[in-house]
Design a protein around this motif. Structure first.
Motif, PDB file in Angstrom:
ATOM      1  N   UNK A 163     -15.565  13.647 -22.561  1.00 31.03           N
ATOM      2  CA  UNK A 163     -15.251  14.840 -23.343  1.00 31.03           C
ATOM      3  C   UNK A 163     -15.925  16.058 -22.702  1.00 31.03           C
ATOM      4  N   UNK A 164     -15.188  17.128 -22.572  1.00 33.80           N
ATOM      5  CA  UNK A 164     -15.712  18.378 -22.025  1.00 33.80           C
ATOM      6  C   UNK A 164     -16.148  19.247 -23.202  1.00 33.80           C
ATOM      7  N   UNK A 165     -17.384  19.732 -23.160  1.00 37.20           N
ATOM      8  CA  UNK A 165     -17.873  20.618 -24.217  1.00 37.20           C
ATOM      9  C   UNK A 165     -17.648  22.061 -23.784  1.00 37.20           C
ATOM     10  N   UNK A 166     -16.949  22.812 -24.619  1.00 31.84           N
ATOM     11  CA  UNK A 166     -16.642  24.212 -24.348  1.00 31.84           C
ATOM     12  C   UNK A 166     -17.418  25.078 -25.339  1.00 31.84           C
ATOM     13  N   UNK A 167     -18.182  26.037 -24.825  1.00 30.31           N
ATOM     14  CA  UNK A 167     -18.973  26.933 -25.664  1.00 30.31           C
ATOM     15  C   UNK A 167     -18.526  28.359 -25.381  1.00 30.31           C
ATOM     16  N   UNK A 168     -18.135  29.082 -26.428  1.00 25.53           N
ATOM     17  CA  UNK A 168     -17.729  30.464 -26.234  1.00 25.53           C
ATOM     18  C   UNK A 168     -16.894  30.980 -27.385  1.00 25.53           C
ATOM     19  N   UNK A 182      -7.110  15.203 -21.198  1.00 25.37           N
ATOM     20  CA  UNK A 182      -8.542  15.196 -21.478  1.00 25.37           C
ATOM     21  C   UNK A 182      -8.857  15.499 -22.931  1.00 25.37           C
ATOM     22  N   UNK A 183     -10.114  15.343 -23.268  1.00 25.62           N
ATOM     23  CA  UNK A 183     -10.583  15.636 -24.620  1.00 25.62           C
ATOM     24  C   UNK A 183     -11.688  16.689 -24.551  1.00 25.62           C
ATOM     25  N   UNK A 184     -11.809  17.453 -25.611  1.00 27.51           N
ATOM     26  CA  UNK A 184     -12.817  18.514 -25.650  1.00 27.51           C
ATOM     27  C   UNK A 184     -13.556  18.527 -26.976  1.00 27.51           C
ATOM     28  N   UNK A 185     -14.736  19.105 -26.929  1.00 28.37           N
ATOM     29  CA  UNK A 185     -15.502  19.463 -28.109  1.00 28.37           C
ATOM     30  C   UNK A 185     -15.721  20.964 -27.988  1.00 28.37           C
ATOM     31  N   UNK A 186     -15.366  21.716 -29.019  1.00 28.86           N
ATOM     32  CA  UNK A 186     -15.466  23.172 -28.965  1.00 28.86           C
ATOM     33  C   UNK A 186     -16.601  23.631 -29.876  1.00 28.86           C
ATOM     34  N   UNK A 187     -17.470  24.470 -29.328  1.00 31.23           N
ATOM     35  CA  UNK A 187     -18.596  25.029 -30.074  1.00 31.23           C
ATOM     36  C   UNK A 187     -18.476  26.548 -30.025  1.00 31.23           C
ATOM     37  N   UNK A 188     -18.530  27.190 -31.173  1.00 33.08           N
ATOM     38  CA  UNK A 188     -18.474  28.646 -31.233  1.00 33.08           C
ATOM     39  C   UNK A 188     -19.717  29.222 -30.555  1.00 33.08           C
ATOM     40  N   UNK A 189     -19.519  30.119 -29.614  1.00 27.74           N
ATOM     41  CA  UNK A 189     -20.624  30.681 -28.850  1.00 27.74           C
ATOM     42  C   UNK A 189     -21.625  31.456 -29.691  1.00 27.74           C
ATOM     43  N   UNK A 190     -21.139  32.226 -30.650  1.00 22.80           N
ATOM     44  CA  UNK A 190     -22.047  33.001 -31.499  1.00 22.80           C
ATOM     45  C   UNK A 190     -22.916  32.086 -32.347  1.00 22.80           C
ATOM     46  N   UNK A 191     -22.315  31.054 -32.899  1.00 22.79           N
ATOM     47  CA  UNK A 191     -23.073  30.088 -33.705  1.00 22.79           C
ATOM     48  C   UNK A 191     -24.127  29.388 -32.859  1.00 22.79           C
ATOM     49  N   UNK A 192     -23.746  28.994 -31.637  1.00 18.56           N
ATOM     50  CA  UNK A 192     -24.689  28.318 -30.741  1.00 18.56           C
ATOM     51  C   UNK A 192     -25.840  29.240 -30.367  1.00 18.56           C
ATOM     52  N   UNK A 193     -25.524  30.495 -30.056  1.00 16.80           N
ATOM     53  CA  UNK A 193     -26.564  31.450 -29.699  1.00 16.80           C
ATOM     54  C   UNK A 193     -27.547  31.651 -30.861  1.00 16.80           C
ATOM     55  N   UNK A 194     -27.019  31.872 -32.053  1.00 15.16           N
ATOM     56  CA  UNK A 194     -27.887  32.105 -33.215  1.00 15.16           C
ATOM     57  C   UNK A 194     -28.779  30.900 -33.497  1.00 15.16           C
ATOM     58  N   UNK A 195     -28.234  29.698 -33.399  1.00 15.78           N
ATOM     59  CA  UNK A 195     -29.037  28.494 -33.627  1.00 15.78           C
ATOM     60  C   UNK A 195     -30.145  28.397 -32.582  1.00 15.78           C
ATOM     61  N   UNK A 196     -29.821  28.712 -31.346  1.00 14.72           N
ATOM     62  CA  UNK A 196     -30.816  28.642 -30.278  1.00 14.72           C
ATOM     63  C   UNK A 196     -31.902  29.684 -30.412  1.00 14.72           C
ATOM     64  N   UNK A 197     -31.525  30.905 -30.750  1.00 19.07           N
ATOM     65  CA  UNK A 197     -32.519  31.976 -30.863  1.00 19.07           C
ATOM     66  C   UNK A 197     -33.450  31.735 -32.053  1.00 19.07           C
ATOM     67  N   UNK A 198     -32.922  31.178 -33.129  1.00 19.60           N
ATOM     68  CA  UNK A 198     -33.764  30.837 -34.285  1.00 19.60           C
ATOM     69  C   UNK A 198     -34.766  29.757 -33.890  1.00 19.60           C
TER      70      UNK A 198
END
Length: 58
Positions: free
Chosen positions: A11-16, A33-49
């Motif tokens: 699975x390819x993880x796509x962030x953005x 192929x298969x993918x997992x999609x992660x919203x970039x803004x959500x990922x950024x906020x979780x990381x910065x917290x």
């Protein structure tokens, strides 16, 4: 390790931005192929917290 995007076992993880990652996900799916999609803004906020919490820890 080299892999093919059409390999369903990998699975390819796509962030953005959802609009852009949706296009990439569709292209990868067209190749089988298969993918997992992660919203970039959500990922950024979780990381910065998490970083803020780590800096504040005694």
């Amino acid at each position: 390790m080299r892999c093919h995007l059409g390999d369903p076992a990998i699975a390819v993880t796509l962030v953005g931005d959802p609009g852009l990652t949706g296009l990439y996900a569709r292209a990868i799916a067209m190749q089988g192929g298969t993918t997992t999609v992660v919203d970039g803004e959500t990922a950024f906020l979780a990381g910065i917290v998490r970083l803020w919490q780590a800096v504040q820890a005694p």
